[in-house]
Design an enzyme around this catalytic site. Structure first.
Site, PDB file in Angstrom:
ATOM      1  N   GLY A  71       7.107   3.124  -5.799  1.00  0.00           N
ATOM      2  CA  GLY A  71       7.885   3.967  -5.123  1.00  0.00           C
ATOM      3  C   GLY A  71       9.209   4.577  -5.584  1.00  0.00           C
ATOM      4  O   GLY A  71      10.032   5.359  -4.913  1.00  0.00           O
ATOM      5  N   ASP A 123       8.697  -0.519  -8.650  1.00  0.00           N
ATOM      6  CA  ASP A 123       8.441   0.390  -9.678  1.00  0.00           C
ATOM      7  C   ASP A 123       8.985  -0.206 -10.939  1.00  0.00           C
ATOM      8  O   ASP A 123       9.386  -1.371 -11.213  1.00  0.00           O
ATOM      9  CB  ASP A 123       9.224   1.879  -9.485  1.00  0.00           C
ATOM     10  CG  ASP A 123       8.106   2.789 -10.024  1.00  0.00           C
ATOM     11  OD1 ASP A 123       8.110   2.914 -11.300  1.00  0.00           O
ATOM     12  OD2 ASP A 123       7.942   3.728  -9.183  1.00  0.00           O
ATOM     13  N   ARG A 179       2.313   5.970  -1.988  1.00  0.00           N
ATOM     14  CA  ARG A 179       2.529   7.568  -1.804  1.00  0.00           C
ATOM     15  C   ARG A 179       2.796   8.236  -3.289  1.00  0.00           C
ATOM     16  O   ARG A 179       3.231   8.049  -3.928  1.00  0.00           O
ATOM     17  CB  ARG A 179       4.127   7.910  -1.167  1.00  0.00           C
ATOM     18  CG  ARG A 179       4.125   9.155  -1.030  1.00  0.00           C
ATOM     19  CD  ARG A 179       5.579   9.576  -0.341  1.00  0.00           C
ATOM     20  NE  ARG A 179       5.819  10.924   0.044  1.00  0.00           N
ATOM     21  CZ  ARG A 179       6.043  11.761  -0.736  1.00  0.00           C
ATOM     22  NH1 ARG A 179       6.455  11.414  -2.145  1.00  0.00           N
ATOM     23  NH2 ARG A 179       6.276  13.076  -0.341  1.00  0.00           N
ATOM     24  N   HIS A 223      -3.165   9.688  -7.378  1.00  0.00           N
ATOM     25  CA  HIS A 223      -3.805  10.912  -8.009  1.00  0.00           C
ATOM     26  C   HIS A 223      -3.268  10.976  -9.412  1.00  0.00           C
ATOM     27  O   HIS A 223      -3.939  11.787  -9.923  1.00  0.00           O
ATOM     28  CB  HIS A 223      -3.117  12.202  -7.325  1.00  0.00           C
ATOM     29  CG  HIS A 223      -1.685  12.243  -7.392  1.00  0.00           C
ATOM     30  ND1 HIS A 223      -0.804  11.899  -6.378  1.00  0.00           N
ATOM     31  CD2 HIS A 223      -0.875  12.698  -8.677  1.00  0.00           C
ATOM     32  CE1 HIS A 223       0.508  12.164  -6.852  1.00  0.00           C
ATOM     33  NE2 HIS A 223       0.270  12.705  -8.051  1.00  0.00           N
TER      34      HIS A 223
END
Length: 470
Positions: free
Chosen positions: A278, A300, A347, A351
């Site tokens: 995050g 993180d 979030r 990707h």
């Protein structure tokens, strides 16, 4: 041209006219004028700009962009279309140069009357004749205006890139020129530098395939992944620009888009929201500010969560004081330490990783999940350009989304092109990319989750993709 071809042109024109009528009525009802392209400034909070985010208006805008593009493609010579598309790199190159030479800021100071190319070129000691040619190309693409021969001014599009500082300050303090900006310029420069240069090597990478190599590696002569490469001391300014650019992507989202998807308010008091990867936890903070009974864990790498703690202490001190937020330094490929999560929120992370690595991340979450734990992945779902459905959207609640009216491409074509640019960009620098719904279904299953619901967020290209443990 056959009558059916003419009929198609008429249909496209009708789509445009109908959409303009919709927009005209909305602005008339609000007693507002539609923003002018020639306006030398841009402020997303202006009432005229804010109305563009209205769902009715934004849908009409999509139809206009898609229909105008398809109409142009239909009537333009195919040879000209192909060759023009092949040369769009000139626009990218000139945009980056204009940004780095602080052209927008020079023109802002000059006002709507504009500034002569010789004065634009002077601070950087460049050739005025070439600066005029460069800006004329951009003006031809509706970025900047040539108000009279060799005199240029900002318009509504170029003004988006204003760094908000005097040009002389930007030249004097180059290392700080992007600090304090909204991030839009930083993102543009990231796209037209690292991503643009990487994509230039796409063909070579595909023709001469080497295991694990991606275009970024060839472009910058490194075998490191981009995140490691950015942390080299000599790339400190690039790392700063990357961080600011990622923050700048928020400009494409409406303020309440996060709350038009998963129902965060439905979580019982004391529920544990784990923000996986995050960063400083800004998204989790936005959720917690509206739902202060939620407990938050921000995860993180160590340096990120250290910054996150400072950010929360400044922006949401009550949650810190009440011990409702925890900061954990963690590599998300390592075992997940939180065993009582109500929600694992991921979030804009998946990707960045190919399927094997992304599935590994999800498996770590599955190993720590309770039967009641929910996975909420926030990402773009790439729509197919085919009019033939795969059937997957019909099987997942919420996954189906409207299709563009005939004769438009079902995904609104060029109007939705940002998602496809983004897909190619992430592939070029990370070897991964955006995913279709089918890709997400398979990835969830590989990671130990079943995809059960999708929320397509209003005012956003992001979707909330919900999974339950298998």
């Amino acid at each position: 041209m056959s009558s059916s071809g003419i009929a198609s042109l008429r249909q496209l024109a009708s789509v445009i006219n109908s959409a303009i009528d919709t927009i005209e009525n909305a602005y008339s009802d609000a007693s507002l004028d539609f923003p002018s392209l020639e306006a030398p400034h841009f402020n997303s909070t202006d009432p005229e700009e804010a109305l563009l985010q209205d769902s009715t208006v934004s849908s009409a805008v999509l139809n206009i962009i898609a229909a105008a593009s398809q109409l142009s493609a239909t009537v333009t010579s195919p040879v000209a279309s192909a060759l023009n598309a092949a040369q769009m790199f000139n626009v990218s190159s000139c945009l980056r140069a204009a940004s780095e030479l602080n052209v927008v800021e020079l023109l802002r100071a000059a006002g709507p009357e504009g500034l002569h190319a010789k004065d634009i070129a002077a601070p950087s000691k460049n050739d005025p004749a070439f600066i005029a040619r460069m800006l004329r190309l951009l003006a031809t693409h509706n970025i900047f205006r040539e108000v009279k021969p060799n005199v240029f001014a900002n318009n509504r599009i170029s003004a988006v890139l204003d760094k908000g500082k005097p040009a002389n300050v930007l030249y004097e303090k180059r290392s700080e020129r992007l600090v304090g900006t909204n991030g839009a310029t930083a993102f543009l420069e990231l796209v037209t530098d690292e991503i643009f240069k990487s994509m230039a090597y796409l063909t070579e990478t595909l023709l001469d395939r080497k295991e694990g190599e991606i275009p970024f590696n060839r472009a910058f002569g490194t075998d490191q992944v981009m995140f490691d490469w950015l942390h080299r001391p000599e790339n400190a300014w690039r790392l700063q620009r990357f961080g600011l650019g990622m923050a700048g992507t928020a400009m494409t989202e409406t303020n309440d888009a996060l709350f038009t998807g998963f129902e965060w308010s439905s979580l019982p008091a004391g529920s544990v929201l784990v923000d996986v990867g995050g960063g400083i936890g800004n998204t989790a903070m936005t959720i917690a500010q509206k739902n202060p009974s939620l407990r938050v864990v921000v995860q993180d790498l160590e340096h990120q969560v250290a910054l996150g703690k400072l950010h929360w202490e400044q922006s949401f001190p009550a949650h810190v004081k009440n011990q409702m937020v925890e900061f954990q330094g963690l590599n998300f490929f390592d075992p997940q330490p939180v065993k009582n999560a109500s929600i694992f929120m991921v979030r804009y992370v998946l990707h960045d990783w190919n399927d094997a690595r992304a599935a590994q991340l999800l498996r770590r979450l599955r190993e720590a999940a309770q039967p009641t734990t929910r996975l909420v992945v926030i990402e773009k779902i790439v729509a197919l350009a085919s009019s033939v459905s795969s059937g997957e959207e019909e099987a997942i609640p919420g996954a189906a989304r409207p299709s563009a009216p005939a004769p438009l491409l079902p995904n609104w074509g060029v109007a939705s092109t940002e998602a496809y640019f983004y897909d190619m960009a992430v592939y070029s620098v990370m070897g991964s990319g955006a995913r279709t719904l089918g890709n997400f279904i398979d990835l969830f299953a590989e990671g130990g989750w079943k995809l059960v619901k999708v929320y397509h967020c209003s005012g956003s290209q992001l979707s909330h993709i919900v999974g339950v443990p298998i």
